[in-house]
Write a protein that holds these residues in place. Structure first.
Motif: not given
Length: 467
Positions: A365-366, A394, A397-398, A400-402, A404-405, A408
Motif C-alpha cells: 500500500q505504501f 509525506h 505521515a505515511a 505513521e499510518e503504516a 497504525a495499520l 490494528e
C-alpha cells in the motif's frame, strides 16, 4: 527548584545539571516519542540514593523518570519537562549467586550478557535473551518484561523473577515476592511491577531464578519464497507439539540489509527464512527429532531449501546474523532518509499467516516506504520495521499510518500491541484501545494507590487510560 538539599542527601557527584549531559541521557531509541527538558540527572550509586531522590521528588511533586541503559524502543525512558532523570546504570553489582537455591541476586544496572557470563562460571544459565542482550540492563528487562530469542521454550523475564526490592514513590523501600522456591503468602505483587515501565516504583534489586547450563542446540534453517509460507510452517510445527529452543523469522528485505551489513552469507534470493534451534531433552537424538519434524513442516509449506548443522560454528554464525538485524537496520535507515519505526505486535500462532499477509498488504500500500520484518516467530511476536525519509513530511505521515495499520491488524487478529518492547509514549494511546473499560480503571486505581502524586514516569504507559 533548588536542588542543593537533594545534592547533600546523595552520594558525591550524583546530581548532574550540565545541559549537554542531561540531553545525552534524555531519550531511548524510539522515534515519534516526545522528549522533554529534564531539570537534572541523578546517577544513583545505592538504594539510599534512590530513596532520597524519591523522597525529595515526592515532597516537591517533581516528576521522576527511571532509566536503565536506555535501549528501549517505546520512549519509556524519555525525559518529561522539569523531571529528574534517575539513572540506575551505576548500580551494577552482582550481589550473589546461590547454586543450591538456584538463584542470583543483582542490582538493576547489571547488563544481561554480563550476568550470563558470570553464571556460566557456576554451570548456570539465565535464559531470557533480548536482542539487546549485550547492552540492556536487568532492571530495564524487568521494567519491560523483556523476552528475546529463547523465550519460545524458556520463557520471558517474568518467569524468572522471584523477588524484587522496590523503592516506592514516597521513598519507602519494600521487598516483594518470595525468598523460597515456592510460597503463596499474600498477593503476587512482585509480578505487578514486572513490565510496569517505572510507573509504579523503582526496582533496586532483583532475585532471579536460574537453571543449569542449557544444552548445546542443533540448528536448522529453511528458505521460503515468501513470508506467509514461513508463517504457515511456524503455525503447523508449533500446533504439532514442536518445542524449539529458538524459532526466528527474517524476511527477504531484512536478509538484504544483514548481508549488506556483514559477511553472513544468508541466501540473497530468499523471500523469507526461518532459523530454528532445538535441544530436545538434552540428547542429540531428541534434538535431531525436533529438527526432522520442523523440516517436514517446512517442506509441506513450500520451503525451497531446508538444512541443519551440528557444527556449533554454524549455529553461532546464524545467531550472530539474527542479532545483526538491529545494527543492519540502523545502517540501512541512515542511508535511506534516517527514519525507522519498529513495531512489536504479537498474535496467536494460528493467526500468523493472516498477520504476515496483513504486513505484506501494508508494504504494498505504501510504495515509498520499505517494510522489513523479523520475528520471534515461535511466540507469534513480529517486529515489522518501517523505513522512510524522516525529512519528508509525506513520508513521515505515511510511516505513521503504516505503523497504525499493522497495530490494528494485530488487535483484529486477537493479538496485543506489544510483545516485549513495552508501551512507553509510543503506544500509550493504543494501550487504551487494547484494554477493556474495567481493566483501564483497575490500572488507574493501582497507579493512584502506589503513586498518589503521579510523579513516577508521568505521560507514559498509563497516561491515556482515563481519556
Amino acid at each position: 527548584m533548588d536542588l542543593a538539599p537533594l545534592r547533600e542527601a546523595l552520594s558525591a557527584g550524583a546530581v548532574v545539571e550540565d545541559a549537554d549531559v542531561i540531553a545525552a541521557h534524555s531519550a531511548d531509541h524510539a522515534l515519534f516519542s516526545p522528549v522533554g527538558t529534564a531539570r537534572a540527572l541523578v546517577r544513583a550509586h545505592s538504594i539510599e540514593d534512590v530513596q532520597a531522590t524519591l523522597r525529595f521528588a515526592h515532597e516537591h511533586r517533581i516528576p521522576v523518570v527511571p532509566q536503565g541503559s536506555r535501549t528501549g524502543l517505546s520512549g519509556a525512558a524519555n525525559a518529561v519537562d522539569g523531571c529528574l532523570l534517575l539513572s540506575l546504570a551505576k548500580m551494577d553489582a552482582i550481589v550473589g549467586i546461590d547454586p543450591a537455591e538456584g538463584t542470583c541476586t543483582v542490582q538493576p544496572g547489571v547488563i544481561n550478557q554480563a550476568l550470563k557470563d558470570a553464571l556460566a562460571d557456576h554451570g548456570l544459565s539465565y535464559p531470557p535473551d533480548p536482542g539487546s542482550v549485550a547492552i540492556s540492563s536487568i532492571g530495564g528487562n524487568v521494567a519491560t518484561n523483556a523476552g528475546g530469542l529463547c523465550c519460545v521454550k524458556y520463557g520471558v523475564t517474568a518467569d524468572y523473577v522471584r523477588r524484587l526490592r522496590v523503592v516506592l514513590a514516597d521513598g519507602s523501600l519494600t521487598t516483594l515476592g518470595r525468598p523460597t522456591a515456592k510460597g503463596v503468602a499474600g498477593l503476587g505483587l512482585a509480578q505487578l511491577f514486572v513490565g510496569s515501565e517505572g510507573t509504579l516504583g523503582v526496582v533496586v534489586e532483583v532475585t532471579l531464578d536460574v537453571v543449569p547450563a542449557l544444552p548445546q542446540p542443533l540448528t536448522a534453517i529453511a528458505v521460503f519464497p515468501d513470508s506467509v509460507s514461513a508463517a504457515g510452517t511456524v503455525s503447523d510445527y508449533m500446533t504439532s507439539g514442536g518445542k524449539p529452543a529458538l524459532m526466528e523469522f527474517i524476511d527477504g528485505t531484512t536478509i538484504g540489509m544483514i548481508n549488506d551489513y556483514g559477511d553472513f552469507g544468508l541466501p540473497a534470493d530468499a523471500g523469507a527464512m526461518l532459523i530454528v534451534q532445538a535441544d530436545g531433552d538434552g540428547t542429540l537424538s531428541a534434538a535431531s527429532a525436533e529438527l526432522e519434524a520442523f523440516a517436514a513442516a517446512a517442506r509441506a509449506n513450500g520451503a525451497s531449501e531446508v538444512m541443519h548443522s551440528e557444527d556449533p560454528r554454524d549455529s553461532e554464525l546464524l545467531i550472530a546474523a539474527r542479532r545483526a538485524v538491529s545494527p543492519a537496520s540502523e545502517k540501512y535507515a541512515v542511508a535511506h532518509g534516517g527514519g525507522v519505526l519498529v513495531d512489536d505486535v504479537c498474535v496467536p500462532r494460528e493467526r500468523l499467516r493472516e498477520m504476515f499477509a496483513a504486513v505484506a498488504r501494508v508494504d504494498a500500500q505504501f510504495p515509498d516506504l520499505t517494510v522489513g520484518t523479523c520475528a520471534h516467530a515461535g511466540d507469534g511476536n513480529l517486529h515489522p520495521s518501517i523505513f522512510f525519509d524522516a525529512q519528508d513530511p509525506h513520508a513521515v505521515a505515511a510511516a505513521e499510518e503504516a505503523f497504525a495499520l499493522i497495530m490494528e491488524a494485530g488487535l483484529e487478529l486477537g493479538g496485543t500491541i506489544t510483545g516485549e518492547h513495552g508501551v512507553g509514549v509510543l503506544k500509550a494511546g493504543w494501550l487504551a484501545r487494547e484494554l477493556d473499560p474495567a481493566a483501564r480503571a483497575l490500572h488507574l486505581a493501582i497507579k493512584r494507590a502506589v503513586d498518589p502524586r503521579g510523579i513516577l514516569n508521568p505521560g507514559k504507559m498509563l497516561a491515556l487510560l482515563g481519556e
